[in-house]
Motif scaffolding. Structure first.
Motif, PDB file in Angstrom:
ATOM      1  N   THR A   1       0.857  -1.183   0.000  1.00 35.18           N
ATOM      2  CA  THR A   1       0.000   0.000   0.000  1.00 35.18           C
ATOM      3  C   THR A   1       0.889   1.228   0.000  1.00 35.18           C
ATOM      4  N   ILE A   2       0.644   2.091  -0.960  1.00 41.00           N
ATOM      5  CA  ILE A   2       1.413   3.339  -1.069  1.00 41.00           C
ATOM      6  C   ILE A   2       0.423   4.476  -1.258  1.00 41.00           C
ATOM      7  N   GLY A   3       0.450   5.415  -0.361  1.00 43.95           N
ATOM      8  CA  GLY A   3      -0.432   6.574  -0.453  1.00 43.95           C
ATOM      9  C   GLY A   3      -1.904   6.193  -0.427  1.00 43.95           C
ATOM     10  N   GLY A   4      -2.232   5.138   0.318  1.00 38.77           N
ATOM     11  CA  GLY A   4      -3.621   4.712   0.423  1.00 38.77           C
ATOM     12  C   GLY A   4      -4.101   3.879  -0.754  1.00 38.77           C
TER      13      GLY A   4
ATOM     14  N   ALA B   1       8.579  -0.379   0.179  1.00 32.91           N
ATOM     15  CA  ALA B   1       7.222   0.138  -0.021  1.00 32.91           C
ATOM     16  C   ALA B   1       6.796   1.013   1.156  1.00 32.91           C
ATOM     17  N   ALA B   2       7.183   0.614   2.368  1.00 31.66           N
ATOM     18  CA  ALA B   2       6.837   1.420   3.549  1.00 31.66           C
ATOM     19  C   ALA B   2       7.509   2.790   3.477  1.00 31.66           C
ATOM     20  N   MET B   3       8.754   2.836   3.024  1.00 29.54           N
ATOM     21  CA  MET B   3       9.445   4.117   2.883  1.00 29.54           C
ATOM     22  C   MET B   3       8.743   5.000   1.846  1.00 29.54           C
ATOM     23  N   LEU B   4       8.368   4.403   0.736  1.00 33.29           N
ATOM     24  CA  LEU B   4       7.675   5.138  -0.317  1.00 33.29           C
ATOM     25  C   LEU B   4       6.302   5.601   0.164  1.00 33.29           C
ATOM     26  N   ASP B   5       5.638   4.764   0.956  1.00 29.97           N
ATOM     27  CA  ASP B   5       4.321   5.113   1.506  1.00 29.97           C
ATOM     28  C   ASP B   5       4.412   6.328   2.417  1.00 29.97           C
ATOM     29  N   VAL B   6       5.465   6.409   3.220  1.00 36.55           N
ATOM     30  CA  VAL B   6       5.631   7.566   4.105  1.00 36.55           C
ATOM     31  C   VAL B   6       5.692   8.851   3.277  1.00 36.55           C
ATOM     32  N   GLU B   7       6.480   8.842   2.227  1.00 34.02           N
ATOM     33  CA  GLU B   7       6.608  10.030   1.380  1.00 34.02           C
ATOM     34  C   GLU B   7       5.292  10.337   0.663  1.00 34.02           C
ATOM     35  N   ALA B   8       4.638   9.299   0.127  1.00 31.17           N
ATOM     36  CA  ALA B   8       3.388   9.499  -0.598  1.00 31.17           C
ATOM     37  C   ALA B   8       2.295  10.014   0.334  1.00 31.17           C
ATOM     38  N   SER B   9       2.229   9.471   1.543  1.00 27.40           N
ATOM     39  CA  SER B   9       1.225   9.929   2.507  1.00 27.40           C
ATOM     40  C   SER B   9       1.461  11.378   2.892  1.00 27.40           C
ATOM     41  N   SER B  10       2.728  11.747   3.047  1.00 25.97           N
ATOM     42  CA  SER B  10       3.079  13.131   3.364  1.00 25.97           C
ATOM     43  C   SER B  10       2.645  14.058   2.228  1.00 25.97           C
ATOM     44  N   LEU B  11       2.894  13.632   0.997  1.00 26.88           N
ATOM     45  CA  LEU B  11       2.477  14.429  -0.161  1.00 26.88           C
ATOM     46  C   LEU B  11       0.961  14.579  -0.195  1.00 26.88           C
ATOM     47  N   SER B  12       0.240  13.481   0.028  1.00 30.96           N
ATOM     48  CA  SER B  12      -1.221  13.521  -0.002  1.00 30.96           C
ATOM     49  C   SER B  12      -1.754  14.479   1.047  1.00 30.96           C
ATOM     50  N   THR B  13      -1.104  14.505   2.214  1.00 31.23           N
ATOM     51  CA  THR B  13      -1.527  15.409   3.277  1.00 31.23           C
ATOM     52  C   THR B  13      -1.297  16.863   2.875  1.00 31.23           C
TER      53      THR B  13
ATOM     54  N   ARG C   1      -5.410  15.012  -3.036  1.00 31.59           N
ATOM     55  CA  ARG C   1      -5.517  13.904  -3.987  1.00 31.59           C
ATOM     56  C   ARG C   1      -4.831  14.289  -5.297  1.00 31.59           C
ATOM     57  N   MET C   2      -4.069  13.338  -5.842  1.00 30.55           N
ATOM     58  CA  MET C   2      -3.402  13.561  -7.123  1.00 30.55           C
ATOM     59  C   MET C   2      -3.372  12.245  -7.887  1.00 30.55           C
ATOM     60  N   PRO C   3      -3.140  12.293  -9.169  1.00 35.63           N
ATOM     61  CA  PRO C   3      -3.080  11.050  -9.943  1.00 35.63           C
ATOM     62  C   PRO C   3      -1.981  10.124  -9.395  1.00 35.63           C
ATOM     63  N   GLU C   4      -2.261   8.828  -9.496  1.00 38.19           N
ATOM     64  CA  GLU C   4      -1.359   7.802  -8.973  1.00 38.19           C
ATOM     65  C   GLU C   4       0.062   7.957  -9.512  1.00 38.19           C
ATOM     66  N   SER C   5       0.203   8.164 -10.806  1.00 39.32           N
ATOM     67  CA  SER C   5       1.539   8.263 -11.401  1.00 39.32           C
ATOM     68  C   SER C   5       2.296   9.472 -10.860  1.00 39.32           C
ATOM     69  N   ARG C   6       1.611  10.589 -10.685  1.00 33.21           N
ATOM     70  CA  ARG C   6       2.268  11.799 -10.157  1.00 33.21           C
ATOM     71  C   ARG C   6       2.672  11.598  -8.698  1.00 33.21           C
ATOM     72  N   MET C   7       1.784  10.956  -7.910  1.00 32.03           N
ATOM     73  CA  MET C   7       2.093  10.688  -6.504  1.00 32.03           C
ATOM     74  C   MET C   7       3.344   9.812  -6.393  1.00 32.03           C
ATOM     75  N   LEU C   8       3.392   8.749  -7.205  1.00 28.47           N
ATOM     76  CA  LEU C   8       4.548   7.850  -7.155  1.00 28.47           C
ATOM     77  C   LEU C   8       5.816   8.552  -7.629  1.00 28.47           C
ATOM     78  N   LEU C   9       5.692   9.367  -8.665  1.00 31.01           N
ATOM     79  CA  LEU C   9       6.849  10.116  -9.168  1.00 31.01           C
ATOM     80  C   LEU C   9       7.389  11.058  -8.096  1.00 31.01           C
ATOM     81  N   MET C  10       6.514  11.845  -7.495  1.00 31.64           N
ATOM     82  CA  MET C  10       6.947  12.817  -6.483  1.00 31.64           C
ATOM     83  C   MET C  10       7.535  12.111  -5.255  1.00 31.64           C
ATOM     84  N   ALA C  11       6.887  11.041  -4.809  1.00 32.50           N
ATOM     85  CA  ALA C  11       7.398  10.299  -3.653  1.00 32.50           C
ATOM     86  C   ALA C  11       8.767   9.709  -3.971  1.00 32.50           C
ATOM     87  N   GLY C  12       8.922   9.174  -5.176  1.00 30.53           N
ATOM     88  CA  GLY C  12      10.216   8.624  -5.591  1.00 30.53           C
ATOM     89  C   GLY C  12      11.299   9.682  -5.644  1.00 30.53           C
ATOM     90  N   LEU C  13      10.944  10.873  -6.149  1.00 31.53           N
ATOM     91  CA  LEU C  13      11.915  11.971  -6.200  1.00 31.53           C
ATOM     92  C   LEU C  13      12.322  12.428  -4.796  1.00 31.53           C
TER      93      LEU C  13
END
Length: 128
Positions: free
Chosen positions: A7-10, A29-41, A45-57
Motif C-alpha cells: 500500500t502506497i499513499g492509500g 514500499a513502507a518508505m515510499l508510503d511515508v513520502e506518498a502519505s506526506s504528499l497527499s496530506t 488527492r493527485m493522480p497515482e503516477s504523479r504521486m509515485l513520481l513525487m514520492a520517488g523523487l
C-alpha cells in the motif's frame, strides 16, 4: 515468483519479487508510503503516477543527501587512517614523569588527617 500486496499513499498494488526478497520489498514500499502519505496530506488527492513520481523523487533526494554524508565520512576515515599510518610505531615509548611526594609531606598530611578525624569525633560526641 511471489506476489506481494503493498500500500502506497492509500492505494494498493500487487508486485512480484524474487523468493526471499519479500521483506525488502515491504520495507521499500513502507518508505515510499511515508513520502506518498506526506504528499497527499500537503497537496491533496493527485493522480497515482504523479504521486509515485513525487514520492520517488523525495526518496531519491534523501538518498543523495545520505550518499554525500557517507562520502564525507569515508573521506574523514581515510584521513584518520593515513594519520594512524604516519604515527610512530609501537617501538617508540613516550616518557612521562610522575611527581613523587617527599616522605615528610606524606607524614605531615597523615598527621593532619588524624587530627581532623579526632576533631570530627569530638564534635560528633558533643552533638549526641
Amino acid at each position: 515468483m511471489p506476489q506481494v500486496e503493498i500500500t502506497i499513499g492509500g492505494r494498493n498494488f500487487e508486485v512480484a519479487c524474487q523468493d526471499g526478497e519479500e521483506q525488502f520489498l515491504m520495507t521499500a514500499a513502507a518508505m515510499l508510503d511515508v513520502e506518498a502519505s506526506s504528499l497527499s496530506t500537503q497537496v491533496g488527492r493527485m493522480p497515482e503516477s504523479r504521486m509515485l513520481l513525487m514520492a520517488g523523487l523525495l526518496l531519491a533526494d534523501r538518498t543523495a543527501g545520505l550518499e554525500d554524508k557517507v562520502r564525507e565520512a569515508e573521506g574523514r576515515l581515510a584521513q584518520a587512517q593515513a594519520q594512524l599510518e604516519q604515527a610512530p610505531t609501537q617501538g617508540t615509548v613516550e616518557r612521562v614523569e610522575v611527581p613523587v611526594m617527599p616522605t615528610e609531606v606524606n607524614e605531615t598530611m597523615s598527621g593532619i588527617a588524624a587530627r581532623v578525624e579526632a576533631m570530627a569525633d569530638e564534635v560528633e560526641g558533643r552533638a549526641s
